[in-house]
Design a protein around this motif. Sequence first.
Motif, PDB file in Angstrom:
ATOM      1  N   GLU A   1      30.324 -14.575 -31.726  1.00 51.26           N
ATOM      2  CA  GLU A   1      30.218 -13.230 -31.147  1.00 51.26           C
ATOM      3  C   GLU A   1      28.992 -12.540 -31.734  1.00 51.26           C
ATOM      4  O   GLU A   1      28.865 -12.439 -32.944  1.00 51.26           O
ATOM      5  CB  GLU A   1      31.498 -12.435 -31.441  1.00 51.26           C
ATOM      6  N   LYS A   2      28.117 -12.071 -30.849  1.00 45.60           N
ATOM      7  CA  LYS A   2      26.863 -11.495 -31.353  1.00 45.60           C
ATOM      8  C   LYS A   2      27.065 -10.128 -32.020  1.00 45.60           C
ATOM      9  O   LYS A   2      26.321  -9.767 -32.918  1.00 45.60           O
ATOM     10  CB  LYS A   2      25.806 -11.427 -30.244  1.00 45.60           C
TER      11      LYS A   2
ATOM     12  N   GLY B   1      34.781  -6.939 -12.385  1.00 45.29           N
ATOM     13  CA  GLY B   1      35.626  -5.747 -12.537  1.00 45.29           C
ATOM     14  C   GLY B   1      37.099  -6.043 -12.691  1.00 45.29           C
ATOM     15  O   GLY B   1      37.917  -5.123 -12.781  1.00 45.29           O
TER      16      GLY B   1
ATOM     17  N   GLY C   1      38.214  -8.669 -14.933  1.00 46.53           N
ATOM     18  CA  GLY C   1      38.317  -9.655 -16.014  1.00 46.53           C
ATOM     19  C   GLY C   1      39.455  -9.406 -16.966  1.00 46.53           C
ATOM     20  O   GLY C   1      40.017 -10.352 -17.526  1.00 46.53           O
TER      21      GLY C   1
ATOM     22  N   GLU D   1      30.364  -7.373 -15.027  1.00 44.77           N
ATOM     23  CA  GLU D   1      29.610  -8.564 -14.616  1.00 44.77           C
ATOM     24  C   GLU D   1      30.075  -8.955 -13.223  1.00 44.77           C
ATOM     25  O   GLU D   1      31.253  -9.117 -12.987  1.00 44.77           O
ATOM     26  CB  GLU D   1      29.797  -9.682 -15.640  1.00 44.77           C
TER      27      GLU D   1
ATOM     28  N   MET E   1      42.518  -7.968 -16.214  1.00 44.45           N
ATOM     29  CA  MET E   1      43.804  -8.352 -15.610  1.00 44.45           C
ATOM     30  C   MET E   1      43.896  -9.857 -15.353  1.00 44.45           C
ATOM     31  O   MET E   1      44.987 -10.415 -15.341  1.00 44.45           O
ATOM     32  CB  MET E   1      44.059  -7.559 -14.327  1.00 44.45           C
TER      33      MET E   1
ATOM     34  N   SER F   1      32.372  -5.556 -22.560  1.00 48.58           N
ATOM     35  CA  SER F   1      33.028  -4.901 -21.415  1.00 48.58           C
ATOM     36  C   SER F   1      34.491  -4.607 -21.696  1.00 48.58           C
ATOM     37  O   SER F   1      35.015  -3.572 -21.274  1.00 48.58           O
ATOM     38  CB  SER F   1      33.035  -5.826 -20.202  1.00 48.58           C
ATOM     39  N   THR F   2      35.143  -5.528 -22.388  1.00 48.15           N
ATOM     40  CA  THR F   2      36.603  -5.410 -22.531  1.00 48.15           C
ATOM     41  C   THR F   2      37.009  -4.087 -23.183  1.00 48.15           C
ATOM     42  O   THR F   2      37.947  -3.434 -22.725  1.00 48.15           O
ATOM     43  CB  THR F   2      37.160  -6.597 -23.344  1.00 48.15           C
TER      44      THR F   2
ATOM     45  N   ALA G   1      24.308 -16.629 -30.150  1.00 48.13           N
ATOM     46  CA  ALA G   1      23.790 -17.925 -29.703  1.00 48.13           C
ATOM     47  C   ALA G   1      22.394 -17.681 -29.135  1.00 48.13           C
ATOM     48  O   ALA G   1      22.244 -16.904 -28.188  1.00 48.13           O
ATOM     49  CB  ALA G   1      24.710 -18.496 -28.636  1.00 48.13           C
TER      50      ALA G   1
ATOM     51  N   SER H   1      43.580  -1.423 -15.912  1.00 49.36           N
ATOM     52  CA  SER H   1      44.426  -1.595 -14.723  1.00 49.36           C
ATOM     53  C   SER H   1      44.721  -3.069 -14.484  1.00 49.36           C
ATOM     54  O   SER H   1      43.849  -3.914 -14.616  1.00 49.36           O
ATOM     55  CB  SER H   1      43.732  -1.066 -13.476  1.00 49.36           C
TER      56      SER H   1
HETATM   57  C1  LIG Z   1      34.236   0.907 -17.089  1.00 52.41           C
HETATM   58  C2  LIG Z   1      34.938  -0.381 -16.842  1.00 52.41           C
HETATM   59  C3  LIG Z   1      36.252  -0.378 -16.374  1.00 52.41           C
HETATM   60  C4  LIG Z   1      36.918  -1.575 -16.151  1.00 52.41           C
HETATM   61  N1  LIG Z   1      38.229  -1.521 -15.766  1.00 52.41           N
HETATM   62  C5  LIG Z   1      38.901  -2.686 -15.598  1.00 52.41           C
HETATM   63  C6  LIG Z   1      40.270  -2.664 -15.249  1.00 52.41           C
HETATM   64  O1  LIG Z   1      40.866  -1.598 -15.105  1.00 52.41           O
HETATM   65  N2  LIG Z   1      40.914  -3.855 -15.092  1.00 52.41           N
HETATM   66  C7  LIG Z   1      40.272  -5.056 -15.243  1.00 52.41           C
HETATM   67  O2  LIG Z   1      40.892  -6.096 -15.060  1.00 52.41           O
HETATM   68  N3  LIG Z   1      38.983  -5.105 -15.574  1.00 52.41           N
HETATM   69  C8  LIG Z   1      38.278  -3.956 -15.762  1.00 52.41           C
HETATM   70  N4  LIG Z   1      36.962  -3.995 -16.089  1.00 52.41           N
HETATM   71  C9  LIG Z   1      36.289  -5.287 -16.173  1.00 52.41           C
HETATM   72  C10 LIG Z   1      36.628  -5.977 -17.471  1.00 52.41           C
HETATM   73  O3  LIG Z   1      36.485  -5.074 -18.548  1.00 52.41           O
HETATM   74  C11 LIG Z   1      35.709  -7.207 -17.638  1.00 52.41           C
HETATM   75  O4  LIG Z   1      35.759  -7.997 -16.459  1.00 52.41           O
HETATM   76  C12 LIG Z   1      36.154  -8.054 -18.817  1.00 52.41           C
HETATM   77  O5  LIG Z   1      36.289  -7.264 -19.981  1.00 52.41           O
HETATM   78  C13 LIG Z   1      35.163  -9.176 -19.059  1.00 52.41           C
HETATM   79  O6  LIG Z   1      35.535  -9.823 -20.249  1.00 52.41           O
HETATM   80  P1  LIG Z   1      34.532 -10.803 -20.937  1.00 52.41           P
HETATM   81  O7  LIG Z   1      35.238 -11.389 -22.105  1.00 52.41           O
HETATM   82  O8  LIG Z   1      33.964 -11.741 -19.917  1.00 52.41           O
HETATM   83  O9  LIG Z   1      33.304  -9.874 -21.380  1.00 52.41           O
HETATM   84  P2  LIG Z   1      33.083  -9.028 -22.724  1.00 52.41           P
HETATM   85  O10 LIG Z   1      34.264  -8.267 -23.117  1.00 52.41           O
HETATM   86  O11 LIG Z   1      31.807  -8.270 -22.504  1.00 52.41           O
HETATM   87  O12 LIG Z   1      32.856 -10.143 -23.805  1.00 52.41           O
HETATM   88  C14 LIG Z   1      31.692 -10.952 -23.828  1.00 52.41           C
HETATM   89  C15 LIG Z   1      31.233 -11.038 -25.254  1.00 52.41           C
HETATM   90  O13 LIG Z   1      30.169 -11.979 -25.345  1.00 52.41           O
HETATM   91  C16 LIG Z   1      29.291 -11.545 -26.358  1.00 52.41           C
HETATM   92  N5  LIG Z   1      28.017 -12.240 -26.171  1.00 52.41           N
HETATM   93  C17 LIG Z   1      27.174 -12.145 -25.122  1.00 52.41           C
HETATM   94  N6  LIG Z   1      26.102 -12.958 -25.301  1.00 52.41           N
HETATM   95  C18 LIG Z   1      26.289 -13.591 -26.488  1.00 52.41           C
HETATM   96  C19 LIG Z   1      25.539 -14.563 -27.214  1.00 52.41           C
HETATM   97  N7  LIG Z   1      24.358 -15.041 -26.765  1.00 52.41           N
HETATM   98  N8  LIG Z   1      26.014 -14.990 -28.403  1.00 52.41           N
HETATM   99  C20 LIG Z   1      27.211 -14.526 -28.898  1.00 52.41           C
HETATM  100  N9  LIG Z   1      27.952 -13.588 -28.249  1.00 52.41           N
HETATM  101  C21 LIG Z   1      27.510 -13.140 -27.048  1.00 52.41           C
HETATM  102  C22 LIG Z   1      29.219 -10.050 -26.110  1.00 52.41           C
HETATM  103  O14 LIG Z   1      28.768  -9.362 -27.253  1.00 52.41           O
HETATM  104  C23 LIG Z   1      30.658  -9.711 -25.747  1.00 52.41           C
HETATM  105  O15 LIG Z   1      31.413  -9.254 -26.859  1.00 52.41           O
HETATM  106  C24 LIG Z   1      36.257  -2.821 -16.353  1.00 52.41           C
HETATM  107  C25 LIG Z   1      34.952  -2.832 -16.811  1.00 52.41           C
HETATM  108  C26 LIG Z   1      34.287  -1.633 -17.076  1.00 52.41           C
HETATM  109  C27 LIG Z   1      32.885  -1.683 -17.597  1.00 52.41           C
END
Ligand SMILES: Cc1cc2nc3c(=O)[nH]c(=O)nc-3n(C[C@H](O)[C@H](O)[C@H](O)COP(=O)(O)OP(=O)(O)OC[C@H]3O[C@@H](n4cnc5c(N)ncnc54)[C@H](O)[C@@H]3O)c2cc1C
Length: 381
Positions: free
Chosen positions: A41-42, A344, A346, A318, A348, A50-51, A181, A57
Amino acid sequence: MHISSKQLKSDIIIIGAGIIGLSIAYHILEADPQLSVTILEKEKILGLGSTGKGTGSIRYQFSSPLLRRLSLLSRDFFRNFESAFDTPIWYLEKGGLMLAAHEGLWNQLQVTSEQAEAEGIPMKLLKQEELRENFPYLRRDRFLGGTYCPWDAYADPYAVLAGLYSAVRRKGATVHFGREATKIIIDGDRIKGIETKQGTMWSPIIVNAAGPYAAQFAAMAGITLPVQPFRRQVYVCTNPRGVPPVTPLIMDLASGFYLHQEVSAKVVLLGGTDKYTWPGLEDAVDKSRAEDFFLAAIDTIPSAIDIKWLRTYTGICEQTPDFLPIIGEAPGLNGLILANGCSGHGFMHAPAIGCIVADLILNGGTERIDLNLFHPDRFAK
Ligand SMILES: Cc1cc2nc3c(=O)[nH]c(=O)nc-3n(C[C@H](O)[C@H](O)[C@H](O)COP(=O)(O)OP(=O)(O)OC[C@H]3O[C@@H](n4cnc5c(N)ncnc54)[C@H](O)[C@@H]3O)c2cc1C
């Protein structure tokens, strides 16, 4: 800090400790506790992606059968989370209301509700009169009808993330914070490892769970991933007059406006009107969008005219061109697994995606869903 020789090799390295990366790690270790799983994790602390910005929801009301299937596959995970992980996540099935402001959307809701009911998802059609009777605070003449699903729910995204983090640590995963990474090491058509500022780590399987940075990460392997980051603004306000303390998630499908009540019922999170923005990782609040947003809010709930605007925050979503996630092995590159573009949804869908990716890595495929439909190649085809 440099990586000790013990940490140099793993069976699986996951990039990103967001909800997707942690769910994948959890489901892999649940299926095979002997595997060594490392998460890079960076950021220096949990929840900065995003999470941590999500509004929490969980919904079943999607026109896409695939998205409904991902919600169904995730259902038990959320419902059983508190007893399974001994962590409160404030899960509450408070229902969801989708609203159709024009004929096209009303027709779409009728088709969706029929399909959802056939799949066992309760999704009741509400005609204009029923909306007026049950939700008197909505603008009376705006909506032709809507649908209501009592299963739609809320859970606190950061609490789920923290619960999953503790669970994967207990299961033996190594999580490195502050470790970005920076390069993917490839030999021919095979993944070999990852470079970080602190040293090189080796693994035959690397999972891209980098959320909004997914395309940036894939580009290190020469792969073009059609996943773009978009800024989303959330307006934190007081509860509009006349809206009861426990109200379903409300979405106006035409404007994208949504109202989502916090569990405390004192404030509401409103947003969704910034669908048509430019892609990018900029996350500063754009105040110029507030007027459009509040107009859309008043168009749905007239009493929103005198709510107090407490603050605004942003997060990055994303997104893929068809709003479906990309799940599968990167074409032409053995060992690089993609779990990206949740568009949007991710939070759920993280439980389902975690299971599916674990199946893919451990068994070469899954019986839970047709993975071809999420294949990274589908856009090129
Ligand atoms: C305002 C808002 C409201 C939302 N509401 C909802 C909702 O109500 N219900 C729902 O289901 N979804 C919702 N979403 C979407 C949801 O939050 C995302 O789809 C989900 O959190 C994605 O999870 P993730 O683990 O892919 O991304 P992230 O939580 O962003 O995790 C990815 C991680 O990778 C790390 N990373 C990136 N590049 C590197 C690298 N090169 N080396 C090491 N680490 C790295 C980042 O730092 C980050 O911590 C919402 C999003 C937003 C922005």
